[in-house]
Design an enzyme around this catalytic site. Structure first.
Site, PDB file in Angstrom:
ATOM      1  N   CYS A 175      -8.476  11.629   0.340  1.00 10.53           N
ATOM      2  CA  CYS A 175      -7.964  10.272   0.154  1.00 10.53           C
ATOM      3  C   CYS A 175      -8.822   9.248   0.880  1.00 10.53           C
ATOM      4  O   CYS A 175      -9.277   8.282   0.285  1.00 10.53           O
ATOM      5  CB  CYS A 175      -6.511  10.185   0.629  1.00 10.53           C
ATOM      6  SG  CYS A 175      -5.359  10.915  -0.559  1.00 10.53           S
ATOM      7  N   CYS A 217       1.430  10.762   6.506  1.00  7.83           N
ATOM      8  CA  CYS A 217       0.412  11.287   5.590  1.00  7.83           C
ATOM      9  C   CYS A 217       0.636  12.774   5.315  1.00  7.83           C
ATOM     10  O   CYS A 217       0.459  13.222   4.186  1.00  7.83           O
ATOM     11  CB  CYS A 217      -0.986  11.034   6.143  1.00  7.83           C
ATOM     12  SG  CYS A 217      -1.475   9.287   6.013  1.00  7.83           S
TER      13      CYS A 217
END
Ligand code: HEC
Ligand code: HEC
Length: 256
Positions: A175, A217
Site C-alpha cells: 500500500c 492498518c
C-alpha cells in the site's frame, strides 16, 4: 458489509498498475491530505491536537507519584530539555536492550523517577504527555541513525514492513510504496510515515498514538493486531522512523 466493501476496494487497488516509488525524498502524510485537513493542521488555533499538547503542558508541571515530583521538577522547561528528543526516538534503552519510544520513556520516568504507576497506552494522560514532548521537536528533522545496537531491530522492522499478512495477504509496502497517492475507498494512501504522531484523527474524534494507527492498518488487512507497545510495533516504529529520514517532526498532525 464493510468488509466486502474493503475487499472490493483492495482488489480494485491491486488491479491498478502499481508504480514504484521513486527513490527521491519522502513525502509527509499531510501532503496527501485534503485542503480542509491541511488547513486544520497548519493552524495551531484550529488544530484539535493542540488540546492534547495543552493538557500535556499542564501535566508536565503537576506533581505525581509517591515522590510527589513533576516532570518539570527535573526537566524544567520542556521547550529546551525536550527539544529534539522525539526526532531521535525510538532508540535502544540501554537498561533493557529493547527499543523504547517516547511513550515508553515517559513511563520509565514515571516508574523510576516519580514512583508512579505506568500510564496505559491511549490513556488521555499518556497521549497528552507524548504529544507535548513530541511537539517540542516540531520542525526538526527526523534523525534516527542505524548503529550496531539498533540494527537487529531495524532489520526486524523492515521484515515486518515487507511481510504479507492477514486475510488480504498485503504488506505495508504494497500500500504505502506501491500504491501511495491512490485512493482506497474514501482515503488517499500516503507513504505511511509516523512523523506526525500522536495525531488527531477526525474519524476517531481524538488524538491517537502511532501504535493505534498501525493497529488500524493491521485490522484493515484482517491480520491479528499486535498489542500496544509490543516488540513488533516498536521494531516497526523504529524502522518507520529510519525510513522517514528527510521529513520533520509534525506533532500534532491532523488526519481524516
Ligand atoms: C490495504 C492498504 C494498507 C496496508 C496494507 C497498510 N496500510 Fe497503513 N494506511 C492505509 C491507509 C488507507 C491509511 C490512511 C491514509 C494514509 O495516511 O495513508 C494508512 C495510514 C498509515 C499511517 C499513517 C500515515 C499518516 O501520515 O498519518 C502509517 C504510519 C501506516 N499506515 C503504516 C502502515 C504500516 C507500517 C503497515 C504495515 C504493517 C501498513 N500501514 C499497512 C492503508 C494501508
Ligand atoms: C526525579 C527526576 C525526574 C522526573 C520527575 C522525571 N524525569 Fe524524565 N528523566 C530523568 C532523567 C535523569 C533522565 C535521563 C536518564 C536516562 O537517560 O536514562 C530522564 C529522561 C527523560 C526522557 C528522555 C530524554 C532523552 O533525551 O532521551 C524523557 C522523554 C523524559 N525523561 C520525560 C519525562 C516526563 C514526561 C516526566 C513526567 C511524567 C519525567 N520525565 C519525570 C529524570 C526525571
Amino acid at each position: 458489509m464493510i468488509r466486502r466493501f474493503l475487499q472490493a476496494g483492495v482488489v480494485a487497488l491491486l488491479l491498478m498498475q502499481s508504480v514504484a516509488l521513486a527513490a527521491t525524498s519522502p513525502r509527509s502524510g499531510i501532503t496527501y491530505a485534503g485542503a480542509d485537513v491541511r488547513a486544520l493542521q497548519a493552524d495551531d488555533f484550529a488544530n484539535p491536537g493542540m488540546l492534547w499538547v495543552a493538557r500535556g503542558e499542564k501535566l508536565w508541571s503537576t506533581p505525581a507519584g509517591r515522590n510527589n515530583k513533576a516532570c518539570a521538577s527535573c526537566h524544567q522547561e520542556a521547550a529546551s530539555s525536550m527539544k529534539g528528543v522525539a526526532a531521535r526516538y525510538p532508540r535502544i534503552d540501554t537498561a533493557t536492550g529493547k527499543v523504547i519510544n517516547i511513550e515508553g520513556r515517559i513511563n520509565t520516568c514515571r516508574e523510576r523517577n516519580q514512583a508512579a504507576d505506568p500510564l496505559q497506552y491511549e490513556s488521555e494522560e499518556l497521549l497528552a504527555l507524548t504529544a507535548y514532548v513530541a511537539h517540542q521537536s516540531r520542525g526538526m528533522p527526523v534523525a534516527v541513525v542505524a548503529d550496531a545496537a539498533n540494527r537487529p531491530h531495524l532489520e526486524r522492522g523492515r521484515e515486518i514492513y515487507y511481510r504479507r499478512q492477514g486475510q488480504m495477504n498485503l504488506a505495508c509496502v504494497n500500500c504505502h510504496e506501491q500504491n501511495a497517492g491512490r485512493k482506497l475507498l474514501a482515503e488517499t494512501i500516503s507513504e505511511g510515515h509516523g512523523n506526525a504522531y500522536p495525531a488527531y484523527r477526525l474519524e476517531w474524534q481524538a488524538t491517537g498514538s502511532l501504535h493505534r494507527r498501525l493497529r488500524a492498518c493491521y485490522f484493515g488487512v484482517r491480520a491479528v493486531m499486535p498489542a500496544f507497545g509490543s516488540d513488533e510495533l516498536l521494531d516497526l516504529e523504529l524502522y518507520l522512523a529510519r525510513r522517514a529520514t528527510g521529513l520533520t517532526v509534525e506533532t500534532p498532525g491532523v488526519r481524516r
